[in-house]
Design an enzyme around this catalytic site. Structure first.
Site: not given
Ligand SMILES: O=P(O)(O)OC[C@H]1O[C@H](O)[C@H](O)[C@@H](O)[C@@H]1O
Length: 540
Positions: A206, A504
């Site tokens: 995303k 993170k």
């Molecule tokens: O799709 P992205 O932006 O790579 O995110 C991937 C994932 O990582 C994050 O840390 C969130 O906790 C998730 O809700 C998300 O689905």
């Protein structure tokens, strides 16, 4: 917002709980021949029997009163209307728009988003069809036979779960793999036996910033370029799915291979957006659309069915009943379908990332339990490992049992065995076996106490005709809206996930401290410092 404990329905539920907490399913059933019929509901191709729960008509009446007092229906309508209900991120929450039929109008800030949704779906369908037919090939002209989805969290669990669930509908001449972990072993294993000339990588993210995904995407590109000998190969072997089109383009992905979605789709609610590109390539656009049809049917059911026969509301309210009144800590998800092996893992993110919150809408810390721990394994496998604890342990673990009446495997006789086990487990959990019954069957006295199964373990039974794209869509939407119902009652934002940020950030501090070329000055706690030092000494 009124404190939960101050609501008349909550107080009535507390008093009611004290009265019925020890009621046994045996007597609830014995006293009420119409129970199974009354405590069941149907919608969007799913049948729910919730009669084997520790509830009475009064419980249901009070839970429905709670939903009304807490404004679940109003909040649901606000979601469907595109209002900014994700307040901590100031976003609309519109995964329901992803499966809205063409011609429906759903507005975000005055713009109808449904045409955009279908534009992306059409582009995905064209891309998928060209790959599936061989009309578009890899860089060397070979047909694409392998698809590797690189993504994590919502950009992984949904696609992987859906691919496994729908394998009987998939193109068996193609291989699909899903790489999530930043552990290099994941990508290495996924690629080691593949011909790069026949392999497409879908970078699904995303944000297009996630450490794991960006690292694996870069490593995959290196692998591909090394194997095919030219950077030019990237154009034919990489696609991306993201709300961040700019970063996907910068990564070097051909604009025609980039499929967008929108910030009003949460990661864990995105398997029916372009994040489902791998699913669509696997099962084809028609089956993908049938899956969207199943999602939409459940959306409509959630929106229109009266609360008393509204499957997601009932499921959500039952979660509240066990979580907040019985103090249950977990809910087990037991799909009696080998193809749904990853469904519990999928629901883990959907439910725990959505409702694992301790701060309410008003910014205050809540004084009640929120989201349960979700876990599970397919039946019958689980029966031979952890069901012992379900039957005779000291913890209350309400379970959702999921079954399908028609098998897809040609081994149809085995399906009766599977379903017999499903029904038997719910029966055993609910009704157990008493010492008297055991004695009458000749159980030796010294063994009898150990063989008693108390029963009174609640289960929901969810049945569908067969596991196909439409029922999978309905099933996922059922849980999405159950999670929504719970979040509305708990007055928490089910659509943010701030809790995952700290780890993170801390990892980004530690990464440079592991650099072989520096001698870092460590300023963590003594445990973290020692662990980092030990790792630096021990690694090769
Ligand atoms: O799709 P992205 O932006 O790579 O995110 C991937 C994932 O990582 C994050 O840390 C969130 O906790 C998730 O809700 C998300 O689905």
């Amino acid at each position: 917002m009124t404190a939960l404990a101050a609501l008349p329905s909550w107080q009535a539920l507390s008093a009611h709980y004290a009265r019925i907490k020890d009621a046994h399913l045996r007597s609830l059933f014995a006293d009420d021949p119409g129970r199974a019929e009354r405590f069941s509901a149907e919608g969007a191709g799913l049948f729910l029997d919730y009669s084997k729960n520790r509830l009475t008509d009064e419980t249901l009446r009070l839970l429905l009163a709670l939903a009304a007092e807490r404004g679940v229906a109003e909040r649901r309508d606000a979601m469907f209307a595109g209002e900014t209900i994700n307040t901590t991120e100031r976003r609309a929450v519109l995964h329901v728009a992803l499966r809205a039929p063409r011609g429906t109008r759903i507005e975000v800030d005055g713009t109808d988003v449904v045409p955009e949704v279908h534009k992306v779906l059409d582009a995905m369908a064209d891309f998928a069809n060209r790959l599936r037919s061989g009309a578009s090939t890899g860089h060397t002209g070979k047909r694409i036979r392998n698809v590797i989805n690189i993504g994590i969290g919502g950009s992984f669990l949904g696609p992987e779960m859906a691919y496994r669930a729908l394998r009987p509908f998939s193109d068996r001449s193609m291989t699909f793999r899903f790489v999530a972990n930043v552990d290099g072993a994941d990508l290495t294993e996924a690629t080691q036996d593949l011909d790069a000339a026949e392999t497409l990588f879908i970078v699904a993210s995303k944000t297009f910033t996630t450490l794991e995904t960006m690292t694996n995407a870069a490593a995959a590109r290196e692998w591909l370029v090394r194997k095919l000998g030219t950077d030019a190969a990237v154009a034919k072997h990489f696609a991306a799915v993201s709300t961040n089109i700019g970063s996907a383009t910068e990564f070097g992905i051909t604009p025609a291979n980039i499929f967008g979605f929108w910030d009003w789709v949460g990661g864990r609610y995105s398997m029916d957006s372009a994040i489902g590109l791998s699913t669509m390539i696997a099962v084809g656009p028609d089956h993908f659309r049938a899956m969207l049809g199943g999602f939409h049917a459940m959306d409509e059911h959630f929106r229109r069915a009266p609360a008393a026969s509204n499957l997601p509301m009932l499921l959500g309210l039952l979660t509240i009943w066990y979580d907040n009144f019985f103090g249950a800590q977990t809910i087990g998800i037991m799909p009696y379908a080998a193809h749904l092996a990853r469904f519990p893992a999928y629901l883990q993110q959907l439910q725990m990332e959505s409702n694992g919150k301790h701060v309410g809408f008003d910014g205050g810390v809540v004084d009640y339990q929120t989201g349960p721990i979700i876990w599970g394994e397919p039946g019958t496998d689980g029966q031979h490992s952890f069901y012992q604890l379900l039957h005779q342990g000291t913890k209350l673990v309400p379970c959702d049992m999921i079954g399908f009446c028609q098998p897809l495997s040609p081994l149809t006789d085995q399906h009766d065995l599977l379903m017999a086990n499903l029904f038997a487990q719910a029966e055993a959990l609910g009704f157990g076996k008493t010492a008297e019954e055991l004695k009458a069957e000749g159980s030796p006295d010294f063994q009898t106490p150990f063989r008693v199964t108390e029963g009174n373990r609640p289960t929901n039974m969810i049945l569908a005709d067969r596991l196909d794209p439409a029922s999978l869509g309905s099933l996922v939407a059922l849980y999405e809206h159950s999670v929504f119902t719970q979040g509305a009652i708990w007055a928490i934002d089910s659509f943010d996930q701030w809790g995952v940020e700290l780890g993170k950030v801390l990892a980004s501090h530690i990464i440079p401290e592991l650099d072989r070329d520096v001698q870092p000055t460590l300023s963590h706690d003594s445990s973290t410092n020692a662990l980092i030092n030990r790792y630096r000494r021990m690694r090769r």
